[in-house]
Write a protein that holds these residues in place. Structure first.
Motif, mmCIF file in Angstrom:
data_model
loop_
_atom_site.group_PDB
_atom_site.id
_atom_site.type_symbol
_atom_site.label_atom_id
_atom_site.label_comp_id
_atom_site.label_asym_id
_atom_site.label_seq_id
_atom_site.Cartn_x
_atom_site.Cartn_y
_atom_site.Cartn_z
ATOM 1 N N ILE A 133 0.846 -1.201 0.000
ATOM 2 C CA ILE A 133 0.000 0.000 0.000
ATOM 3 C C ILE A 133 0.878 1.247 0.000
ATOM 4 N N ARG A 134 1.848 1.297 0.884
ATOM 5 C CA ARG A 134 2.744 2.464 0.962
ATOM 6 C C ARG A 134 3.468 2.687 -0.371
ATOM 7 N N GLN A 135 3.997 1.617 -0.939
ATOM 8 C CA GLN A 135 4.741 1.714 -2.195
ATOM 9 C C GLN A 135 3.831 2.178 -3.335
ATOM 10 N N ASN A 136 2.642 1.605 -3.440
ATOM 11 C CA ASN A 136 1.750 1.953 -4.543
ATOM 12 C C ASN A 136 1.176 3.356 -4.409
ATOM 13 N N TRP A 137 0.953 3.823 -3.186
ATOM 14 C CA TRP A 137 0.493 5.203 -3.011
ATOM 15 C C TRP A 137 1.598 6.169 -3.428
ATOM 16 N N GLN A 138 2.827 5.865 -3.040
ATOM 17 C CA GLN A 138 3.944 6.731 -3.424
ATOM 18 C C GLN A 138 4.079 6.758 -4.944
ATOM 19 N N LYS A 139 3.959 5.590 -5.570
ATOM 20 C CA LYS A 139 4.046 5.501 -7.032
ATOM 21 C C LYS A 139 2.918 6.298 -7.684
ATOM 22 N N VAL A 158 -2.139 1.035 -10.448
ATOM 23 C CA VAL A 158 -2.242 1.055 -8.984
ATOM 24 C C VAL A 158 -3.443 1.882 -8.515
ATOM 25 N N LEU A 159 -4.399 2.097 -9.414
ATOM 26 C CA LEU A 159 -5.639 2.806 -9.101
ATOM 27 C C LEU A 159 -6.807 1.842 -9.269
ATOM 28 N N GLU A 160 -7.678 1.794 -8.286
ATOM 29 C CA GLU A 160 -8.864 0.939 -8.373
ATOM 30 C C GLU A 160 -9.624 1.227 -9.666
ATOM 31 N N ASN A 161 -9.945 0.192 -10.403
ATOM 32 C CA ASN A 161 -10.633 0.321 -11.695
ATOM 33 C C ASN A 161 -9.896 1.272 -12.623
ATOM 34 N N GLY A 162 -8.579 1.235 -12.571
ATOM 35 C CA GLY A 162 -7.738 2.155 -13.335
ATOM 36 C C GLY A 162 -8.052 2.188 -14.813
ATOM 37 N N VAL A 210 -7.706 -0.479 -1.658
ATOM 38 C CA VAL A 210 -8.447 -1.713 -1.880
ATOM 39 C C VAL A 210 -7.551 -2.719 -2.581
ATOM 40 N N GLU A 211 -7.746 -3.978 -2.245
ATOM 41 C CA GLU A 211 -7.017 -5.033 -2.931
ATOM 42 C C GLU A 211 -7.891 -5.452 -4.106
ATOM 43 N N GLN A 212 -7.343 -5.330 -5.300
ATOM 44 C CA GLN A 212 -8.083 -5.653 -6.516
ATOM 45 C C GLN A 212 -7.160 -6.438 -7.440
ATOM 46 N N ASP A 213 -7.611 -7.595 -7.848
ATOM 47 C CA ASP A 213 -6.830 -8.455 -8.751
ATOM 48 C C ASP A 213 -5.429 -8.737 -8.199
ATOM 49 N N GLY A 214 -5.333 -8.929 -6.890
ATOM 50 C CA GLY A 214 -4.064 -9.289 -6.272
ATOM 51 C C GLY A 214 -3.116 -8.129 -6.006
ATOM 52 N N THR A 215 -3.582 -6.884 -6.236
ATOM 53 C CA THR A 215 -2.741 -5.701 -6.026
ATOM 54 C C THR A 215 -3.469 -4.717 -5.125
ATOM 55 N N TRP A 216 -2.742 -4.156 -4.166
ATOM 56 C CA TRP A 216 -3.318 -3.103 -3.317
ATOM 57 C C TRP A 216 -3.257 -1.790 -4.084
ATOM 58 N N LYS A 217 -4.403 -1.124 -4.207
ATOM 59 C CA LYS A 217 -4.513 0.068 -5.040
ATOM 60 C C LYS A 217 -5.117 1.246 -4.286
ATOM 61 N N VAL A 218 -4.826 2.454 -4.783
ATOM 62 C CA VAL A 218 -5.476 3.668 -4.295
ATOM 63 C C VAL A 218 -6.937 3.552 -4.718
#
Length: 163
Positions: free
Chosen positions: A54-60, A74-78, A134-142
């Motif tokens: 979560i920390r890494q993906n928010w920073q990204k 790294v965005l929900e429903n990106g 949120v965790e979506q498709d195995g990845t934690w996303k904003v």
């Protein structure tokens, strides 16, 4: 997410508390096992790994150097949030914003409340901001709702598809 979890667990919980049979036997083992299995769902199995992601993906996501494609990942429903992402990135401040996660509190195995500090050109612009992951498709996303709230804060009053 919490509402969906409550709806999904309601039949199982109702079955566990239905003692209308009147027998003197103890609670059957299957519902008890369901209750026990359901209870720990307040966090992912590996909390430390999930929090680090979560920390890494928010920073990204909030790094101005990250490409739109990588932000969408790294965005929900990106894949469907392109217009919202454009509105956020299109604002000149959006390209100067960075975020640092200060706290993660899991609300379920696939959801977390995130406290973060938003900086603009290195200066704190929004301390102790609240968002969610949120965790979506195995990845934690904003979460999409976090991005939509930030777009609204930017002063963009026009309706944005996806929000």
């Amino acid at each position: 997410m919490a509402a969906a979890l409550v709806l999904a667990l309601a039949p199982a919980l109702a079955a566990c508390s239905d003692d209308s049979g009147g027998g003197s036997e103890a609670t059957p083992p299957t519902p008890t096992a369901e209750r026990t299995t359901s209870a720990p769902a307040t966090a992912p199995a590996d909390r430390a790994a999930a929090e680090a992601e979560i920390r890494q993906n928010w920073q990204k996501f909030f790094d101005p150097k990250t490409s739109t494609e990588d932000k969408q990942a790294v965005l929900e429903n990106g894949d469907r949030m392109g217009p919202v992402l454009q509105a956020f990135s299109g604002d000149e401040r959006g390209g100067q914003v960075q975020a640092k996660v200060t706290k993660v509190e899991f609300t379920s195995a696939t959801g977390a409340d995130v406290t973060y500090t938003l900086t603009l050109k290195g200066a704190t612009a929004l301390p102790d901001a609240s968002g969610s992951a949120v965790e979506q498709d195995g990845t934690w996303k904003v979460s999409a709702k976090t991005l939509c709230a930030l777009v609204q804060l930017s002063g963009n009053a026009s309706p944005i598809p996806g929000c």
